[in-house]
Design an enzyme around this catalytic site. Structure first.
Site, PDB file in Angstrom:
ATOM      1  N   ASN A 122       0.801  -1.219   0.000  1.00  0.00           N
ATOM      2  CA  ASN A 122       0.000   0.000   0.000  1.00  0.00           C
ATOM      3  C   ASN A 122       0.835   1.271   0.000  1.00  0.00           C
ATOM      4  O   ASN A 122       0.346   2.343  -0.348  1.00  0.00           O
ATOM      5  CB  ASN A 122      -0.920  -0.006   1.237  1.00  0.00           C
ATOM      6  CG  ASN A 122      -1.728   1.263   1.368  1.00  0.00           C
ATOM      7  OD1 ASN A 122      -2.622   1.530   0.574  1.00  0.00           O
ATOM      8  ND2 ASN A 122      -1.403   2.074   2.367  1.00  0.00           N
TER       9      ASN A 122
ATOM     10  N   TYR B 252       3.513   9.814 -11.208  1.00  0.00           N
ATOM     11  CA  TYR B 252       2.707   9.040 -10.258  1.00  0.00           C
ATOM     12  C   TYR B 252       1.713   8.142 -10.983  1.00  0.00           C
ATOM     13  O   TYR B 252       1.604   6.940 -10.685  1.00  0.00           O
ATOM     14  CB  TYR B 252       1.982  10.012  -9.328  1.00  0.00           C
ATOM     15  CG  TYR B 252       1.023   9.362  -8.349  1.00  0.00           C
ATOM     16  CD1 TYR B 252       1.493   8.754  -7.191  1.00  0.00           C
ATOM     17  CD2 TYR B 252      -0.353   9.383  -8.569  1.00  0.00           C
ATOM     18  CE1 TYR B 252       0.621   8.175  -6.282  1.00  0.00           C
ATOM     19  CE2 TYR B 252      -1.228   8.810  -7.663  1.00  0.00           C
ATOM     20  CZ  TYR B 252      -0.741   8.205  -6.525  1.00  0.00           C
ATOM     21  OH  TYR B 252      -1.600   7.630  -5.627  1.00  0.00           O
TER      22      TYR B 252
ATOM     23  N   LYS C 298       1.128   3.887 -11.143  1.00  0.00           N
ATOM     24  CA  LYS C 298      -0.101   3.210 -10.745  1.00  0.00           C
ATOM     25  C   LYS C 298      -0.635   2.324 -11.867  1.00  0.00           C
ATOM     26  O   LYS C 298      -1.130   1.210 -11.620  1.00  0.00           O
ATOM     27  CB  LYS C 298      -1.149   4.233 -10.304  1.00  0.00           C
ATOM     28  CG  LYS C 298      -0.758   4.979  -9.028  1.00  0.00           C
ATOM     29  CD  LYS C 298      -0.484   4.010  -7.877  1.00  0.00           C
ATOM     30  CE  LYS C 298      -0.196   4.703  -6.570  1.00  0.00           C
ATOM     31  NZ  LYS C 298       0.013   3.766  -5.455  1.00  0.00           N
TER      32      LYS C 298
END
Length: 256
Positions: free
Chosen positions: A90, A156, A160
């Site tokens: 996470n 970013y 992902k």
């Protein structure tokens, strides 16, 4: 969903989504190794969880992108509890920046934490799960920006989207060992960090079809399902939890 007597590692769990996942797992009978790079947050989270179920949570503060530390978390799980059943990668960082001015240092840091940490945690966990010969579950935390572009988040968002492809690829590598691998992709979520942003809840309530951002419990419930025995035949998938935002993709105020 039964999690009794299972052992889990969750990174980036000192607060927010990661903490709520740990809290729910412990509440349901899992022993959790809770990681956060912030020592204070990790220890505070450990104490809060152990108040409700003593000795159900062990804080391991440290850098989740460091391979040596990753291996030490897996080794600790096995030495103390004899097994490792669930791993949730996470931990992640968001470094906003204009594409034309984004630095090599920022780029490398985002990749090291978001991708490197997740990849090598999955690798270390899968080796242990393979040796145990009774399977396991691995979950990556992706994001809606892996599906929908937002300004100043190129690096970013790239990480992902890459995590979701990693989960798909690991289907080939790990299914024979009864290890399933998935991702959860949160949308706007009310956490300690996001609530520091001006008007965050109002802005995202206005543009989210369900009328509000996610709560950490929304994401945690989804995460628990994906690492549960009930989801063992689900692998290589990404589940978006965003109140419908990616279906309409209305941009927040001031973003073009």
């Amino acid at each position: 969903m039964s999690f009794k007597n299972k052992v889990a590692i969750v990174t980036g769990a000192g607060q927010g989504i990661g903490f709520e996942i740990c809290r729910m797992l412990a509440q349901k009978g899992t022993t959790v190794i809770l990681n956060d790079i912030d020592i204070g947050l990790a220890k505070k989270a450990e104490g809060l969880i152990n108040q409700n179920r003593p000795d159900s949570c062990l804080a391991m503060p440290g850098d989740s992108s460091d391979v040596g530390f990753i291996n030490s978390m897996v080794d600790t799980a096995v030495e103390l509890y004899g097994r490792l059943d669930i791993v949730i990668a996470n931990a992640g960082i968001t470094l906003y920046g204009d594409f034309f001015a984004y630095t090599k240092e920022a780029f490398s840091k985002v990749l090291d934490v978001n991708l490197g940490g997740s990849f090598f945690l999955a690798q270390a966990a899968a080796k242990q799960m393979k040796d145990q010969a009774n399977g396991g579950a691995i979950l990556f935390t992706s994001s809606v920006v892996g599906h929908q572009a937002l300004k100043s988040l190129a690096a970013y968002a790239m990480t992902k989207a890459a995590l979701e492809m990693l989960a798909k690829n690991l289907v080939i590598e790990l299914s024979q060992y009864r290890i399933n691998v998935n991702t959860v992709a949160p949308g706007a979520t009310l956490t300690e960090r996001t609530m520091e942003e001006a008007d965050y809840e109002r802005v995202w309530s206005n543009i989210t079809p369900m009328g509000r951002p996610a709560y950490v419990t929304d994401i945690a419930h989804t995460a628990l399902f994906l690492v549960s025995d009930e989801a063992k035949h689900i692998t290589g998938q990404s589940l978006i939890v965003d109140g419908g935002w990616t279906s309409v993709s209305t941009l927040p105020d001031g973003i073009k």
